[in-house]
Design a protein around this motif. Structure first.
Motif, PDB file in Angstrom:
ATOM      1  N   ILE A 204       0.822  -1.212   0.000  1.00  0.00           N
ATOM      2  CA  ILE A 204       0.000   0.000   0.000  1.00  0.00           C
ATOM      3  C   ILE A 204       0.860   1.268   0.000  1.00  0.00           C
ATOM      4  CG2 ILE A 204      -0.262  -0.137   2.510  1.00  0.00           C
ATOM      5  CD1 ILE A 204      -2.699   1.442  -0.066  1.00  0.00           C
ATOM      6  N   ASP A 205       1.969   1.269   0.738  1.00  0.00           N
ATOM      7  CA  ASP A 205       2.825   2.454   0.757  1.00  0.00           C
ATOM      8  C   ASP A 205       3.462   2.695  -0.609  1.00  0.00           C
ATOM      9  OD1 ASP A 205       2.338   3.031   3.484  1.00  0.00           O
ATOM     10  OD2 ASP A 205       3.794   1.502   4.078  1.00  0.00           O
ATOM     11  N   ASP A 206       3.830   1.602  -1.280  1.00  0.00           N
ATOM     12  CA  ASP A 206       4.381   1.721  -2.628  1.00  0.00           C
ATOM     13  C   ASP A 206       3.323   2.256  -3.583  1.00  0.00           C
ATOM     14  OD1 ASP A 206       5.996   1.451  -4.892  1.00  0.00           O
ATOM     15  OD2 ASP A 206       5.452  -0.657  -5.178  1.00  0.00           O
ATOM     16  N   ALA A 207       2.106   1.732  -3.468  1.00  0.00           N
ATOM     17  CA  ALA A 207       1.022   2.182  -4.342  1.00  0.00           C
ATOM     18  C   ALA A 207       0.737   3.665  -4.150  1.00  0.00           C
ATOM     19  CB  ALA A 207      -0.241   1.364  -4.068  1.00  0.00           C
ATOM     20  N   LEU A 208       0.704   4.122  -2.908  1.00  0.00           N
ATOM     21  CA  LEU A 208       0.452   5.539  -2.637  1.00  0.00           C
ATOM     22  C   LEU A 208       1.575   6.410  -3.197  1.00  0.00           C
ATOM     23  CD1 LEU A 208      -0.864   5.222   1.021  1.00  0.00           C
ATOM     24  CD2 LEU A 208      -2.215   5.917  -0.980  1.00  0.00           C
ATOM     25  N   ALA A 209       2.812   5.936  -3.093  1.00  0.00           N
ATOM     26  CA  ALA A 209       3.949   6.703  -3.597  1.00  0.00           C
ATOM     27  C   ALA A 209       3.940   6.804  -5.116  1.00  0.00           C
ATOM     28  CB  ALA A 209       5.249   6.065  -3.125  1.00  0.00           C
ATOM     29  N   ARG A 210       3.277   5.867  -5.777  1.00  0.00           N
ATOM     30  CA  ARG A 210       3.257   5.854  -7.239  1.00  0.00           C
ATOM     31  C   ARG A 210       2.107   6.664  -7.840  1.00  0.00           C
ATOM     32  NH1 ARG A 210       4.843  -0.466  -8.296  1.00  0.00           N
ATOM     33  NH2 ARG A 210       4.445   0.059 -10.483  1.00  0.00           N
ATOM     34  N   ILE A 211       1.256   7.237  -6.978  1.00  0.00           N
ATOM     35  CA  ILE A 211       0.180   8.094  -7.472  1.00  0.00           C
ATOM     36  C   ILE A 211       0.785   9.292  -8.207  1.00  0.00           C
ATOM     37  CG2 ILE A 211      -1.620   9.717  -6.768  1.00  0.00           C
ATOM     38  CD1 ILE A 211      -2.385   7.782  -4.559  1.00  0.00           C
ATOM     39  N   GLY A 212       0.356   9.518  -9.416  1.00  0.00           N
ATOM     40  CA  GLY A 212       0.882  10.611 -10.230  1.00  0.00           C
ATOM     41  C   GLY A 212       2.145  10.247 -10.972  1.00  0.00           C
ATOM     42  N   VAL A 213       2.680   9.065 -10.709  1.00  0.00           N
ATOM     43  CA  VAL A 213       3.883   8.591 -11.405  1.00  0.00           C
ATOM     44  C   VAL A 213       3.446   7.567 -12.453  1.00  0.00           C
ATOM     45  CG1 VAL A 213       6.163   7.552 -11.182  1.00  0.00           C
ATOM     46  CG2 VAL A 213       5.263   9.012  -9.343  1.00  0.00           C
ATOM     47  N   ASP A 214       3.138   6.340 -12.004  1.00  0.00           N
ATOM     48  CA  ASP A 214       2.593   5.367 -12.944  1.00  0.00           C
ATOM     49  C   ASP A 214       1.223   4.848 -12.507  1.00  0.00           C
ATOM     50  OD1 ASP A 214       3.529   3.874 -10.828  1.00  0.00           O
ATOM     51  OD2 ASP A 214       4.505   2.349 -12.051  1.00  0.00           O
ATOM     52  N   ILE A 215       0.676   5.402 -11.437  1.00  0.00           N
ATOM     53  CA  ILE A 215      -0.734   5.187 -11.112  1.00  0.00           C
ATOM     54  C   ILE A 215      -1.427   6.516 -11.353  1.00  0.00           C
ATOM     55  CG2 ILE A 215      -2.410   4.641  -9.313  1.00  0.00           C
ATOM     56  CD1 ILE A 215      -0.461   2.714  -8.100  1.00  0.00           C
ATOM     57  N   VAL A 216      -2.091   6.614 -12.496  1.00  0.00           N
ATOM     58  CA  VAL A 216      -2.676   7.888 -12.924  1.00  0.00           C
ATOM     59  C   VAL A 216      -4.158   7.736 -13.267  1.00  0.00           C
ATOM     60  CG1 VAL A 216      -0.500   8.883 -13.719  1.00  0.00           C
ATOM     61  CG2 VAL A 216      -1.838   7.444 -15.282  1.00  0.00           C
ATOM     62  N   ASP A 217      -4.744   6.646 -12.855  1.00  0.00           N
ATOM     63  CA  ASP A 217      -6.159   6.405 -13.078  1.00  0.00           C
ATOM     64  C   ASP A 217      -6.952   6.955 -11.898  1.00  0.00           C
ATOM     65  OD1 ASP A 217      -8.556   4.976 -14.215  1.00  0.00           O
ATOM     66  OD2 ASP A 217      -8.355   3.926 -12.307  1.00  0.00           O
ATOM     67  N   ALA A 218      -7.957   7.804 -12.171  1.00  0.00           N
ATOM     68  CA  ALA A 218      -8.641   8.546 -11.113  1.00  0.00           C
ATOM     69  C   ALA A 218      -9.341   7.645 -10.103  1.00  0.00           C
ATOM     70  CB  ALA A 218      -9.646   9.518 -11.729  1.00  0.00           C
ATOM     71  N   LYS A 219     -10.086   6.637 -10.565  1.00  0.00           N
ATOM     72  CA  LYS A 219     -10.828   5.784  -9.636  1.00  0.00           C
ATOM     73  C   LYS A 219      -9.873   5.037  -8.708  1.00  0.00           C
ATOM     74  CE  LYS A 219     -11.135   1.853 -12.847  1.00  0.00           C
ATOM     75  NZ  LYS A 219     -10.434   2.506 -13.975  1.00  0.00           N
ATOM     76  N   THR A 220      -8.740   4.632  -9.243  1.00  0.00           N
ATOM     77  CA  THR A 220      -7.758   3.897  -8.446  1.00  0.00           C
ATOM     78  C   THR A 220      -7.138   4.803  -7.397  1.00  0.00           C
ATOM     79  OG1 THR A 220      -7.305   2.542 -10.392  1.00  0.00           O
ATOM     80  CG2 THR A 220      -5.710   2.440  -8.588  1.00  0.00           C
TER      81      THR A 220
END
Length: 243
Positions: A204-220
């Motif tokens: 989860i910490d990795d996922a949060l850190a990737r927001i705006g980097v390679d997690i750019v889908d709004a619902k996610t």
């Protein structure tokens, strides 16, 4: 043999002369698609005066003319195009103890054509409702995209994803998953619909850190932030909810 042409309409004889989706069925058997919104009366400051069907391929595009009353009492005539693809549902699967979430990676052409490097988006499992209720739809999509049959689910919130032009309302859910029942990197999806989804498991910490980097889908992004602020990974949130 030449085909006879009806002079008044210019349409070959025997061919329906109506408009698909309006007065004759479109490819999905629908008619009356130009009626949507004409009877809306929940807001007295909005009066729909005309609806034109622009496209009726698989989804529907309309141009609606409306009268809008402003805060100073004046009225203006406006036209709004809407894209109607139906409502959808999405889900964030999580393992609270392991502090992991289960997502998908798949190709999205609309993102690819709008400057995403390769069009491969990391997302929460999601799909259109079609004729199903939201919970039934997300159970179906979870199994199709992640190969996982989900147990009890929690309804988190409903959101309009792009309210300036897209009518879709997205029903968002969350549920725990059993890490022994899924294989990260495995591929799923309905082949007949061209789906090819990869299972992605992230801390989860990795996922949060990737927001705006390679997690750019709004619902996610919204579901990940919910999980961190109010959901399974919020400090003390579950303990407080149990009291």
């Amino acid at each position: 043999m030449e085909q006879e042409i009806d002079a008044p309409t210019g349409v070959p004889s025997g061919v329906p002369s109506g408009v698909p989706g309006v007065d004759i069925p479109d490819r999905r058997g629908r008619t009356g698609l130009d009626r949507a919104g004409r009877d809306l009366d929940r807001n007295p400051r909005v009066v729909v005066t005309d609806v034109r069907l622009l496209t009726s391929n698989w989804f529907v595009t309309r141009a609606t003319t409306l009268e809008l009353q402003h805060s100073d009492g004046s009225w203006s005539t406006q036209e709004r195009e809407t894209y109607d693809r139906g409502d959808g549902a999405c889900i964030l699967l999580y393992d609270e103890g392991a502090r992991t979430v289960l997502l998908t990676r798949q190709f999205r052409y609309p993102a690819y054509v709008n400057e995403h490097p390769d069009g491969m988006l990391i997302e929460a499992a999601a799909g259109l409702l079609d004729a199903d209720e939201p919970e039934a739809a997300i159970r179906r999509e979870t199994e199709e995209e992640l190969g996982h049959r989900v147990g009890p689910v929690e309804h988190v919130f409903d959101v309009y994803m792009s309210p300036g032009s897209v009518t879709e309302r997205l029903h968002c859910f969350a549920a725990p998953y059993d890490r022994t029942s899924v294989i990260a990197g495995s591929r799923h999806g309905v082949a007949a619909e061209g789906e090819d989804t990869e299972v992605v498991e992230l801390d989860i910490d990795d996922a949060l850190a990737r927001i705006g980097v390679d997690i750019v889908d709004a619902k996610t992004i919204m579901l990940l932030q919910w999980a961190a602020l109010r959901g399974p990974f919020a400090t003390g949130a579950r303990a407080e909810a149990a009291e």
